[in-house]
Write a protein that holds these residues in place. Structure first.
Motif, PDB file in Angstrom:
ATOM      1  N   THR A 159       0.817  -1.210   0.000  1.00 16.01           N
ATOM      2  CA  THR A 159       0.000   0.000   0.000  1.00 16.01           C
ATOM      3  C   THR A 159       0.856   1.266   0.000  1.00 16.01           C
ATOM      4  OG1 THR A 159      -0.134  -0.052   2.415  1.00 16.01           O
ATOM      5  CG2 THR A 159      -1.905  -1.156   1.189  1.00 16.01           C
ATOM      6  N   ALA A 160       2.163   1.102   0.018  1.00 21.18           N
ATOM      7  CA  ALA A 160       3.078   2.252   0.058  1.00 21.18           C
ATOM      8  C   ALA A 160       3.255   2.857  -1.336  1.00 21.18           C
ATOM      9  CB  ALA A 160       4.429   1.831   0.615  1.00 21.18           C
ATOM     10  N   GLY A 161       3.838   4.035  -1.370  1.00 20.56           N
ATOM     11  CA  GLY A 161       4.069   4.741  -2.623  1.00 20.56           C
ATOM     12  C   GLY A 161       5.383   4.401  -3.290  1.00 20.56           C
ATOM     13  N   SER A 162       6.138   3.445  -2.720  1.00 22.25           N
ATOM     14  CA  SER A 162       7.399   3.011  -3.322  1.00 22.25           C
ATOM     15  C   SER A 162       7.511   1.495  -3.187  1.00 22.25           C
ATOM     16  CB  SER A 162       8.581   3.696  -2.633  1.00 22.25           C
ATOM     17  OG  SER A 162       8.614   3.356  -1.261  1.00 22.25           O
ATOM     18  N   ALA A 163       8.416   0.898  -3.959  1.00 24.88           N
ATOM     19  CA  ALA A 163       8.601  -0.556  -3.912  1.00 24.88           C
ATOM     20  C   ALA A 163       9.017  -0.981  -2.504  1.00 24.88           C
ATOM     21  CB  ALA A 163       9.641  -0.993  -4.927  1.00 24.88           C
ATOM     22  N   LYS A 164       8.460  -2.076  -2.030  1.00 25.28           N
ATOM     23  CA  LYS A 164       8.751  -2.596  -0.694  1.00 25.28           C
ATOM     24  C   LYS A 164       8.900  -4.103  -0.763  1.00 25.28           C
ATOM     25  CE  LYS A 164       8.231   1.348   1.457  1.00 25.28           C
ATOM     26  NZ  LYS A 164       9.340   2.020   2.120  1.00 25.28           N
ATOM     27  N   SER A 165       9.551  -4.660   0.253  1.00 30.53           N
ATOM     28  CA  SER A 165       9.676  -6.105   0.415  1.00 30.53           C
ATOM     29  C   SER A 165       8.982  -6.502   1.704  1.00 30.53           C
ATOM     30  CB  SER A 165      11.148  -6.509   0.453  1.00 30.53           C
ATOM     31  OG  SER A 165      11.769  -6.246  -0.780  1.00 30.53           O
ATOM     32  N   PHE A 166       8.620  -7.767   1.804  1.00 31.59           N
ATOM     33  CA  PHE A 166       7.906  -8.283   2.963  1.00 31.59           C
ATOM     34  C   PHE A 166       8.612  -9.522   3.494  1.00 31.59           C
ATOM     35  CE2 PHE A 166       4.892  -5.942   0.505  1.00 31.59           C
ATOM     36  CZ  PHE A 166       3.967  -5.422   1.392  1.00 31.59           C
ATOM     37  N   ALA A 167       8.731  -9.613   4.811  1.00 30.95           N
ATOM     38  CA  ALA A 167       9.171 -10.824   5.502  1.00 30.95           C
ATOM     39  C   ALA A 167       7.938 -11.334   6.245  1.00 30.95           C
ATOM     40  CB  ALA A 167      10.299 -10.520   6.470  1.00 30.95           C
ATOM     41  N   VAL A 168       7.436 -12.498   5.836  1.00 33.14           N
ATOM     42  CA  VAL A 168       6.167 -13.021   6.354  1.00 33.14           C
ATOM     43  C   VAL A 168       6.399 -14.338   7.080  1.00 33.14           C
ATOM     44  CG1 VAL A 168       3.834 -13.781   5.742  1.00 33.14           C
ATOM     45  CG2 VAL A 168       4.970 -12.008   4.364  1.00 33.14           C
ATOM     46  N   GLN A 169       6.026 -14.380   8.350  1.00 31.90           N
ATOM     47  CA  GLN A 169       6.059 -15.633   9.095  1.00 31.90           C
ATOM     48  C   GLN A 169       4.721 -16.320   8.885  1.00 31.90           C
ATOM     49  OE1 GLN A 169       7.290 -15.582  13.256  1.00 31.90           O
ATOM     50  NE2 GLN A 169       5.664 -17.044  13.701  1.00 31.90           N
ATOM     51  N   VAL A 170       4.754 -17.568   8.435  1.00 30.73           N
ATOM     52  CA  VAL A 170       3.541 -18.361   8.251  1.00 30.73           C
ATOM     53  C   VAL A 170       3.554 -19.462   9.302  1.00 30.73           C
ATOM     54  CG1 VAL A 170       2.237 -19.853   6.685  1.00 30.73           C
ATOM     55  CG2 VAL A 170       3.472 -17.859   5.782  1.00 30.73           C
ATOM     56  N   ASP A 171       2.505 -19.474  10.137  1.00 29.73           N
ATOM     57  CA  ASP A 171       2.352 -20.483  11.175  1.00 29.73           C
ATOM     58  C   ASP A 171       1.394 -21.556  10.682  1.00 29.73           C
ATOM     59  OD1 ASP A 171       3.900 -18.856  12.834  1.00 29.73           O
ATOM     60  OD2 ASP A 171       2.149 -17.925  13.769  1.00 29.73           O
ATOM     61  N   PHE A 172       1.833 -22.806  10.692  1.00 32.80           N
ATOM     62  CA  PHE A 172       0.963 -23.932  10.374  1.00 32.80           C
ATOM     63  C   PHE A 172       0.501 -24.516  11.707  1.00 32.80           C
ATOM     64  CE2 PHE A 172       3.680 -23.740   6.563  1.00 32.80           C
ATOM     65  CZ  PHE A 172       2.699 -23.650   5.588  1.00 32.80           C
ATOM     66  N   THR A 173      -0.815 -24.569  11.903  1.00 30.88           N
ATOM     67  CA  THR A 173      -1.388 -25.011  13.169  1.00 30.88           C
ATOM     68  C   THR A 173      -2.381 -26.136  12.951  1.00 30.88           C
ATOM     69  OG1 THR A 173      -3.231 -23.437  13.085  1.00 30.88           O
ATOM     70  CG2 THR A 173      -1.182 -22.664  14.118  1.00 30.88           C
ATOM     71  N   ASP A 174      -2.743 -26.805  14.064  1.00 35.87           N
ATOM     72  CA  ASP A 174      -3.833 -27.776  14.001  1.00 35.87           C
ATOM     73  C   ASP A 174      -5.145 -27.041  14.269  1.00 35.87           C
ATOM     74  OD1 ASP A 174      -3.987 -27.413  16.784  1.00 35.87           O
ATOM     75  OD2 ASP A 174      -3.127 -29.371  17.245  1.00 35.87           O
ATOM     76  N   ARG A 175      -6.216 -27.776  14.300  1.00 32.55           N
ATOM     77  CA  ARG A 175      -7.544 -27.191  14.485  1.00 32.55           C
ATOM     78  C   ARG A 175      -7.655 -26.405  15.794  1.00 32.55           C
ATOM     79  NH1 ARG A 175     -12.616 -30.989  13.818  1.00 32.55           N
ATOM     80  NH2 ARG A 175     -12.143 -30.583  11.657  1.00 32.55           N
TER      81      ARG A 175
END
Length: 158
Positions: free
Chosen positions: A97-113
Motif C-alpha cells: 500500500t506504500a508509494g514506493s517498492a517494498k519487500s515483505f518478511a512473512v512468518q507463516v504459522d501452520f497449526t492444528d484445528r
C-alpha cells in the motif's frame, strides 16, 4: 519478485529465522513421550524454540532499523495443501500500500484445528511495486498429521 532468499545481513538473519520447531514442551495441547530420553528431547526442543525466538527478534530488529513496519494486515494466505512429500504449503499474497517498492518478511504459522503450532516458516516477498501485490509460497519443513491451517504471523514491510 518472490523468493526465499535475502540480501546481506538481513538475509542471514532471516535465514536463521526459518528454523522450525515442532510442538512446544509444556504448551497445552502439545504431545510428547515420557521418560529420560523425552526429558532430554524436551530440553533440546525448548532450547531450539529459544534459538528461534532470538533469531526472529534479531531479524525484526534488523528490518525495523531500516524503517520496517508491521504489515500483517497486508498479507493473505491461500488454502493449505499437503504436498506429495507430506509437507504443508500455502500461497502468500502481499499487498504493498506504500508509494514506493517494498519487500515483505512473512512468518507463516501452520497449526492444528485447536491452534497448536505444528510448523512455521518465513517467506520473503521482495520488490513489490507500489500499490500492487507480490506473491510467494510458504512450504513447511515438517510432515504434520490431521487438519492443518495456516495463519499469518509476524510480518514486516521494509
Amino acid at each position: 519478485m518472490a523468493g526465499h532468499g535475502g540480501r546481506g545481513a538481513d538475509g542471514a538473519a532471516l535465514a536463521l529465522a526459518t528454523f522450525v520447531t515442532g510442538c512446544t514442551p509444556g504448551r497445552p495441547g502439545s504431545a510428547g513421550p515420557a521418560g529420560p530420553a523425552s526429558s532430554a528431547a524436551s530440553r533440546a526442543a525448548r532450547d531450539a524454540g529459544d534459538a528461534f525466538a532470538g533469531a526472529g527478534a534479531e531479524a525484526e530488529r534488523g528490518i525495523a532499523a531500516r524503517g520496517g513496519v508491521d504489515a500483517r494486515h497486508e498479507v493473505r494466505l491461500g488454502a493449505v495443501a499437503l504436498g506429495g512429500d507430506g509437507r504443508a504449503a500455502t500461497r502468500v499474497v502481499a499487498r504493498n500500500t506504500a508509494g514506493s517498492a517494498k519487500s515483505f518478511a512473512v512468518q507463516v504459522d501452520f497449526t492444528d484445528r485447536a491452534g497448536n503450532l505444528l510448523d512455521l516458516t518465513v517467506v520473503l516477498v521482495g520488490d513489490v511495486a507500489p500499490r500492487s501485490t507480490g506473491r510467494g509460497a510458504a512450504r513447511g519443513n515438517r510432515r504434520p498429521h490431521g487438519e492443518v491451517r495456516a495463519a499469518v504471523g509476524t510480518t514486516l514491510r521494509y
